[in-house]
Design an enzyme around this catalytic site. Structure first.
Site, PDB file in Angstrom:
ATOM      1  N   HIS A   1      -9.632  -1.477 -19.291  1.00 49.71           N
ATOM      2  CA  HIS A   1      -9.630  -2.931 -19.414  1.00 49.71           C
ATOM      3  C   HIS A   1      -8.495  -3.553 -18.613  1.00 49.71           C
ATOM      4  CE1 HIS A   1      -9.985  -6.911 -21.130  1.00 49.71           C
ATOM      5  NE2 HIS A   1     -11.069  -6.527 -21.771  1.00 49.71           N
TER       6      HIS A   1
ATOM      7  N   GLY B   1       8.885 -19.072 -22.300  1.00 44.33           N
ATOM      8  CA  GLY B   1       9.621 -17.826 -22.159  1.00 44.33           C
ATOM      9  C   GLY B   1      10.291 -17.651 -20.815  1.00 44.33           C
ATOM     10  N   PRO B   2      10.865 -16.473 -20.587  1.00 45.91           N
ATOM     11  CA  PRO B   2      11.652 -16.219 -19.381  1.00 45.91           C
ATOM     12  C   PRO B   2      10.779 -16.182 -18.126  1.00 45.91           C
ATOM     13  CG  PRO B   2      11.353 -14.191 -20.624  1.00 45.91           C
ATOM     14  CD  PRO B   2      10.815 -15.294 -21.476  1.00 45.91           C
TER      15      PRO B   2
ATOM     16  N   ALA C   1       6.700  -4.791 -21.815  1.00 43.54           N
ATOM     17  CA  ALA C   1       5.563  -5.467 -22.446  1.00 43.54           C
ATOM     18  C   ALA C   1       4.876  -6.482 -21.546  1.00 43.54           C
ATOM     19  CB  ALA C   1       6.019  -6.150 -23.736  1.00 43.54           C
ATOM     20  N   GLY C   2       5.351  -6.670 -20.315  1.00 45.36           N
ATOM     21  CA  GLY C   2       4.671  -7.559 -19.390  1.00 45.36           C
ATOM     22  C   GLY C   2       4.689  -9.010 -19.831  1.00 45.36           C
TER      23      GLY C   2
END
Length: 271
Positions: free
Chosen positions: A77, A149-150, A157-158
């Site tokens: 996937h 987020g950053p 965790a990508g």
């Protein structure tokens, strides 16, 4: 009927202990857990009221980040993260606003609490699609500015894709044992939107499941009222014999209206 659903997808479908730990961490009513070792992916379906689901998904995401290292991940996937997608789903148009608010809250929590770059898709991102964000994998996504987020990918965790949307049905069609990967790819190309026998709002890819030694057409039906599952099956059958089908997660009962009685549906769970 419960107001909202959350459908977090994590990039782990083989380690039963890890999957169970993530499921327990969600700490919210679980309607379904679907894991697939070839896809190496698990899909959790949570039910809850507005204000409950974002913290629940955050808790499960925290467990997923502790247990999944995307650098060592392999599977069929497409994915960009350990917590790959986390849509908030509204079953009633009247809950659309609540779902949008919950999805935005979730994106903010994932970004600030876990340091995950979060990318919105669908109506919260002017129609930007998951396929567009996944194209090129995590490396290509790193060149885009996240919505929360950053501005860099999490090292193990990508990133995570978040949306608010109506029900989308993940539905797999297994071809007859004599079918090959090339057959599945040809069928998928023919039936997906834009194909020679294309159905509106249908996304499809052809895969070979090595562990089960079979060819599969994996689909996402974006609007089951426009494209019922019976039509998806009929379109596949025009090109190749079908062995059985599989529902990933849960689906509205009416999605199976007029579905052929002679075709088996594995994991049939409706709401």
């Amino acid at each position: 009927m419960t107001a909202l659903l959350a459908v977090p997808n994590v990039s782990e479908g083989r380690d039963g202990d890890a999957i169970a730990a993530i499921a327990a961490a969600f700490d919210q009513e679980l309607l379904d857990v679907h894991s697939d070792p070839d896809h190496n992916r698990s899909v959790f379906t949570l039910a809850g009221e507005p204000g409950e689901l974002a913290p629940a998904v955050l808790a499960g995401a925290r467990a997923a980040l502790a247990l999944i290292d995307l650098r060592n991940h392999e599977g069929l996937h497409p994915r960009v993260g350990a917590l790959d997608v986390a849509p908030i789903v509204y079953l009633d148009e009247r809950q659309r606003g609540a779902a949008c608010a919950e999805a935005l809250l979730l994106g903010d929590l994932l970004g600030h609490e876990l340091g995950l770059p979060v990318y919105l898709y669908g109506e919260l991102a002017e129609g930007r699609t998951r396929a567009e964000l996944r194209r090129g994998g995590p490396e290509a996504l790193a060149n885009r500015a996240p919505d929360f987020g950053p501005g860099r990918l999490h090292p193990t965790a990508g990133a995570t894709l978040v949306a608010a949307r109506p029900p989308l049905i993940a539905f797999n069609i297994e071809l007859a044992p004599t079918a090959t990967e090339a057959d599945a790819k040809r069928v998928a190309a023919d039936i997906r939107e834009g194909g020679t026998d294309g159905l509106p709002g249908l996304r499809a890819i052809g895969l070979w499941l090595e562990r089960r030694r079979l060819a599969q057409v994996s689909t996402n039906v974006e609007d089951f009222r426009q494209t019922p599952l019976a039509e998806v099956v009929a379109a596949v059958a025009r090109h190749a014999p079908i062995s059985r089908t599989e529902l990933v997660g849960v689906a509205p009962r009416e999605a199976f209206d007029d579905f052929p009685e002679d075709i088996e549906v594995v994991n049939l769970k409706v709401i």
